[in-house]
Design a protein around this motif. Structure first.
Motif, PDB file in Angstrom:
ATOM      1  N   VAL A  90      43.612  -9.719  20.338  1.00  0.00           N
ATOM      2  CA  VAL A  90      42.434  -9.076  20.496  1.00  0.00           C
ATOM      3  C   VAL A  90      41.745  -8.297  19.231  1.00  0.00           C
ATOM      4  CG1 VAL A  90      42.893  -8.704  22.980  1.00  0.00           C
ATOM      5  CG2 VAL A  90      43.546  -6.916  21.142  1.00  0.00           C
ATOM      6  N   ARG A  91      42.663  -8.081  18.187  1.00  0.00           N
ATOM      7  CA  ARG A  91      42.324  -7.439  16.910  1.00  0.00           C
ATOM      8  C   ARG A  91      41.444  -8.466  16.189  1.00  0.00           C
ATOM      9  NH1 ARG A  91      47.007  -6.178  15.050  1.00  0.00           N
ATOM     10  NH2 ARG A  91      47.235  -8.100  13.704  1.00  0.00           N
ATOM     11  N   THR A  92      41.819  -9.710  16.244  1.00  0.00           N
ATOM     12  CA  THR A  92      40.884 -10.782  15.474  1.00  0.00           C
ATOM     13  C   THR A  92      39.476 -11.057  16.163  1.00  0.00           C
ATOM     14  OG1 THR A  92      41.767 -12.688  16.819  1.00  0.00           O
ATOM     15  CG2 THR A  92      42.933 -12.060  14.729  1.00  0.00           C
ATOM     16  N   TRP A  93      39.017 -10.699  17.424  1.00  0.00           N
ATOM     17  CA  TRP A  93      37.504 -10.688  17.844  1.00  0.00           C
ATOM     18  C   TRP A  93      36.706  -9.882  16.772  1.00  0.00           C
ATOM     19  CZ3 TRP A  93      35.731 -13.613  21.704  1.00  0.00           C
ATOM     20  CH2 TRP A  93      36.616 -14.135  22.524  1.00  0.00           C
ATOM     21  N   PRO A  94      35.517 -10.170  16.737  1.00  0.00           N
ATOM     22  CA  PRO A  94      34.417  -9.497  15.867  1.00  0.00           C
ATOM     23  C   PRO A  94      34.332  -8.187  16.438  1.00  0.00           C
ATOM     24  CG  PRO A  94      33.681 -11.678  16.647  1.00  0.00           C
ATOM     25  CD  PRO A  94      35.005 -11.515  17.335  1.00  0.00           C
ATOM     26  N   TYR A  95      34.794  -7.786  17.734  1.00  0.00           N
ATOM     27  CA  TYR A  95      34.438  -6.625  18.445  1.00  0.00           C
ATOM     28  C   TYR A  95      35.817  -6.122  19.059  1.00  0.00           C
ATOM     29  CZ  TYR A  95      32.846  -9.901  21.540  1.00  0.00           C
ATOM     30  OH  TYR A  95      32.363 -10.913  22.363  1.00  0.00           O
ATOM     31  N   TYR A  96      35.962  -5.209  19.439  1.00  0.00           N
ATOM     32  CA  TYR A  96      37.478  -5.007  20.133  1.00  0.00           C
ATOM     33  C   TYR A  96      37.136  -5.044  21.650  1.00  0.00           C
ATOM     34  CZ  TYR A  96      42.030  -3.087  20.416  1.00  0.00           C
ATOM     35  OH  TYR A  96      43.551  -2.954  20.649  1.00  0.00           O
ATOM     36  N   PRO A  97      37.794  -6.219  22.265  1.00  0.00           N
ATOM     37  CA  PRO A  97      37.428  -6.376  23.671  1.00  0.00           C
ATOM     38  C   PRO A  97      38.306  -5.737  24.669  1.00  0.00           C
ATOM     39  CG  PRO A  97      38.821  -8.146  22.750  1.00  0.00           C
ATOM     40  CD  PRO A  97      38.488  -7.171  21.530  1.00  0.00           C
ATOM     41  N   VAL A  98      39.304  -4.879  24.314  1.00  0.00           N
ATOM     42  CA  VAL A  98      40.047  -4.153  25.376  1.00  0.00           C
ATOM     43  C   VAL A  98      39.603  -3.735  26.597  1.00  0.00           C
ATOM     44  CG1 VAL A  98      42.015  -2.723  25.707  1.00  0.00           C
ATOM     45  CG2 VAL A  98      42.156  -4.341  23.870  1.00  0.00           C
ATOM     46  N   GLY A  99      38.519  -2.656  26.236  1.00  0.00           N
ATOM     47  CA  GLY A  99      37.807  -2.111  27.366  1.00  0.00           C
ATOM     48  C   GLY A  99      37.186  -2.884  28.167  1.00  0.00           C
ATOM     49  N   GLU A 100      36.646  -4.137  27.896  1.00  0.00           N
ATOM     50  CA  GLU A 100      36.003  -5.003  28.747  1.00  0.00           C
ATOM     51  C   GLU A 100      36.862  -5.698  29.437  1.00  0.00           C
ATOM     52  OE1 GLU A 100      33.121  -7.434  30.940  1.00  0.00           O
ATOM     53  OE2 GLU A 100      33.160  -5.330  30.151  1.00  0.00           O
ATOM     54  N   LEU A 101      37.937  -6.227  28.936  1.00  0.00           N
ATOM     55  CA  LEU A 101      38.958  -6.897  29.718  1.00  0.00           C
ATOM     56  C   LEU A 101      39.816  -6.133  30.711  1.00  0.00           C
ATOM     57  CD1 LEU A 101      40.700  -8.659  26.847  1.00  0.00           C
ATOM     58  CD2 LEU A 101      39.065  -9.798  28.261  1.00  0.00           C
ATOM     59  N   ASP A 102      39.850  -4.730  30.431  1.00  0.00           N
ATOM     60  CA  ASP A 102      40.298  -3.776  31.410  1.00  0.00           C
ATOM     61  C   ASP A 102      39.584  -3.569  32.490  1.00  0.00           C
ATOM     62  OD1 ASP A 102      42.436  -1.547  31.995  1.00  0.00           O
ATOM     63  OD2 ASP A 102      40.298  -0.491  32.163  1.00  0.00           O
ATOM     64  N   ARG A 103      38.346  -3.461  32.109  1.00  0.00           N
ATOM     65  CA  ARG A 103      37.126  -3.388  33.193  1.00  0.00           C
ATOM     66  C   ARG A 103      37.244  -4.510  34.266  1.00  0.00           C
ATOM     67  NH1 ARG A 103      32.447  -5.028  34.834  1.00  0.00           N
ATOM     68  NH2 ARG A 103      31.980  -6.311  33.056  1.00  0.00           N
ATOM     69  N   ARG A 104      37.580  -5.726  33.708  1.00  0.00           N
ATOM     70  CA  ARG A 104      37.740  -6.894  34.671  1.00  0.00           C
ATOM     71  C   ARG A 104      39.011  -7.057  35.225  1.00  0.00           C
ATOM     72  NH1 ARG A 104      33.627 -11.160  33.444  1.00  0.00           N
ATOM     73  NH2 ARG A 104      31.987 -10.087  31.822  1.00  0.00           N
ATOM     74  N   ASN A 105      39.721  -6.240  35.202  1.00  0.00           N
ATOM     75  CA  ASN A 105      41.080  -5.997  35.640  1.00  0.00           C
ATOM     76  C   ASN A 105      42.108  -7.192  35.080  1.00  0.00           C
ATOM     77  OD1 ASN A 105      41.067  -3.789  37.316  1.00  0.00           O
ATOM     78  ND2 ASN A 105      39.831  -4.772  38.671  1.00  0.00           N
ATOM     79  N   LEU A 106      41.833  -7.614  33.851  1.00  0.00           N
ATOM     80  CA  LEU A 106      42.689  -8.594  33.079  1.00  0.00           C
ATOM     81  C   LEU A 106      44.235  -8.132  33.040  1.00  0.00           C
ATOM     82  CD1 LEU A 106      42.217 -11.540  31.241  1.00  0.00           C
ATOM     83  CD2 LEU A 106      43.559  -9.443  29.983  1.00  0.00           C
TER      84      LEU A 106
END
Length: 165
Positions: A90-106
């Motif tokens: 997730v650190r290598t994404w151009p933006y930090y996606p953890v919040g969105e992945l959490d929102r999607r219950n990943l």
């Protein structure tokens, strides 16, 4: 399971500062057993199979995190390594996606060497044991870069993920 990801940039902080803070948290992660009740409730987990939990990458701005889960047969070191590798991913994404992945219950579910995909209760309930050999075949084809590339979004058998890259 692919998710469209949103920027997690908030005023005064950028992805580098969020990644640095969460890297430290992931490095200090511990395996929790049994799985915390809040995690069990959120994902409606079958505690007859899910026995271990590690908090994966955490977005310091939102408090969101990615759960790393496994059965009692999964080694603690494996769950911790998965959490560290997930942080690197997730650190290598151009933006930090953890919040969105959490929102999607990943959540990330790890199976032990002697377990199959159908060991995971949700997989068994939805597909029985029919996917066990299919997952193995798809993984091997992707590893050797010989998997068929389907259309984006999938065609019922393949999708646009077809390599190990």
């Amino acid at each position: 399971m692919a998710a469209a990801l949103l920027p997690a940039l908030l005023a005064g902080s950028g992805p580098a500062s969020a990644a640095t803070a969460t890297r430290a948290a992931t490095a200090a992660a511990t395996v929790q057993s049994p799985v915390p009740q809040a995690v069990v409730n959120r994902f409606r987990l079958d505690t007859g199979w899910y026995a271990k939990y590690v908090e994966g990458p955490r977005d310091v701005n939102t408090g969101a995190s990615i759960a790393v889960l496994g059965s009692a047969q999964v080694a603690d070191s494996t769950l911790l390594k998965a959490a560290r590798q997930l942080e690197a991913l997730v650190r290598t994404w151009p933006y930090y996606p953890v919040g969105e992945l959490d929102r999607r219950n990943l959540r990330v579910v790890i199976t032990a060497r002697n377990e199959r995909m159908s060991s995971v209760p949700e997989v068994r309930a939805a597909f029985g044991t029919s996917l066990d050999d299919r997952y193995w075949a798809e993984g091997i084809q992707c590893y050797f870069d010989v998997n068929y590339e389907g259309r984006p979004g999938g065609d019922g058998v393949h999708n646009d993920i077809n390599t190990r890259a």
